[in-house]
Design a protein around this motif. Sequence first.
Motif, PDB file in Angstrom:
ATOM      1  N   ASN A 268      -3.854 -15.925   5.641  1.00 10.58           N
ATOM      2  CA  ASN A 268      -3.077 -15.687   4.420  1.00 10.58           C
ATOM      3  C   ASN A 268      -3.411 -16.617   3.259  1.00 10.58           C
ATOM      4  O   ASN A 268      -2.880 -16.445   2.174  1.00 10.58           O
ATOM      5  CB  ASN A 268      -1.580 -15.782   4.752  1.00 10.58           C
ATOM      6  CG  ASN A 268      -0.711 -15.083   3.740  1.00 10.58           C
ATOM      7  OD1 ASN A 268      -1.110 -14.112   3.110  1.00 10.58           O
ATOM      8  ND2 ASN A 268       0.500 -15.579   3.572  1.00 10.58           N
TER       9      ASN A 268
ATOM     10  N   VAL B 172      -0.280  -8.773   6.389  1.00 13.87           N
ATOM     11  CA  VAL B 172       0.899  -9.586   6.102  1.00 13.87           C
ATOM     12  C   VAL B 172       1.868  -8.756   5.265  1.00 13.87           C
ATOM     13  O   VAL B 172       1.478  -8.178   4.247  1.00 13.87           O
ATOM     14  CB  VAL B 172       0.521 -10.874   5.336  1.00 13.87           C
ATOM     15  CG1 VAL B 172       1.744 -11.766   5.152  1.00 13.87           C
ATOM     16  CG2 VAL B 172      -0.594 -11.635   6.049  1.00 13.87           C
TER      17      VAL B 172
ATOM     18  N   ARG C  44       3.634 -11.376   9.742  1.00 12.84           N
ATOM     19  CA  ARG C  44       2.277 -10.937  10.075  1.00 12.84           C
ATOM     20  C   ARG C  44       2.375  -9.837  11.124  1.00 12.84           C
ATOM     21  O   ARG C  44       2.947 -10.059  12.187  1.00 12.84           O
ATOM     22  CB  ARG C  44       1.460 -12.105  10.609  1.00 12.84           C
ATOM     23  CG  ARG C  44       1.016 -13.042   9.507  1.00 12.84           C
ATOM     24  CD  ARG C  44       0.663 -14.412  10.062  1.00 12.84           C
ATOM     25  NE  ARG C  44       0.265 -15.317   9.014  1.00 12.84           N
ATOM     26  CZ  ARG C  44       1.097 -15.873   8.136  1.00 12.84           C
ATOM     27  NH1 ARG C  44       2.378 -15.591   8.174  1.00 12.84           N
ATOM     28  NH2 ARG C  44       0.659 -16.692   7.205  1.00 12.84           N
TER      29      ARG C  44
END
Length: 162
Positions: free
Chosen positions: A82, A134, A154
């Motif tokens: 991320n 995500v 996630r």
Amino acid sequence: RPRILLSWEGMTCLGLLVRVQDTRRYTMLFASILVKCEYSTASQAQDVLVTWRYKSFCKDPIMDYYSSSYIAMLSMGQDPTNDCQDDTRQVRIVIQKRGQNEPTLGTEYRQRKITIQNQADLLITEVMWWDHGVYFCSVEAPGDTTGDPDKEVRLIVLRMFL
């Protein structure tokens, strides 16, 4: 012995608070999944806007897990899945819902069986491999400008390789 009675009645929420049950979920391809999200706010329920956003992983937590770049990012305390700029990955709105109105699917999801249940739970029926990424549960509540307006989950879609 004296008893202390605590009551929430009459108390107001100070700021917006969004909570998710799990920050990481695993599911199989074609399964259904409910990603739980809830919020508390002092705003009126009919004014609250719930938005679920999708962002593709920066580095895939399954396919890239043993790569040197993934391991290097982990060793530096970064999140390889991320920690990247949004312009380097896919970002899109999955679904939005204001108050008790019917939810509205994002453009890329119009043919999918996806909805918001309960307060802000995301239900995906028939998970596809491109759902791997995500998800951000974001809440906008007029008048509530302080607090924590979004949380991320996630979603890792497990798929069989032949």
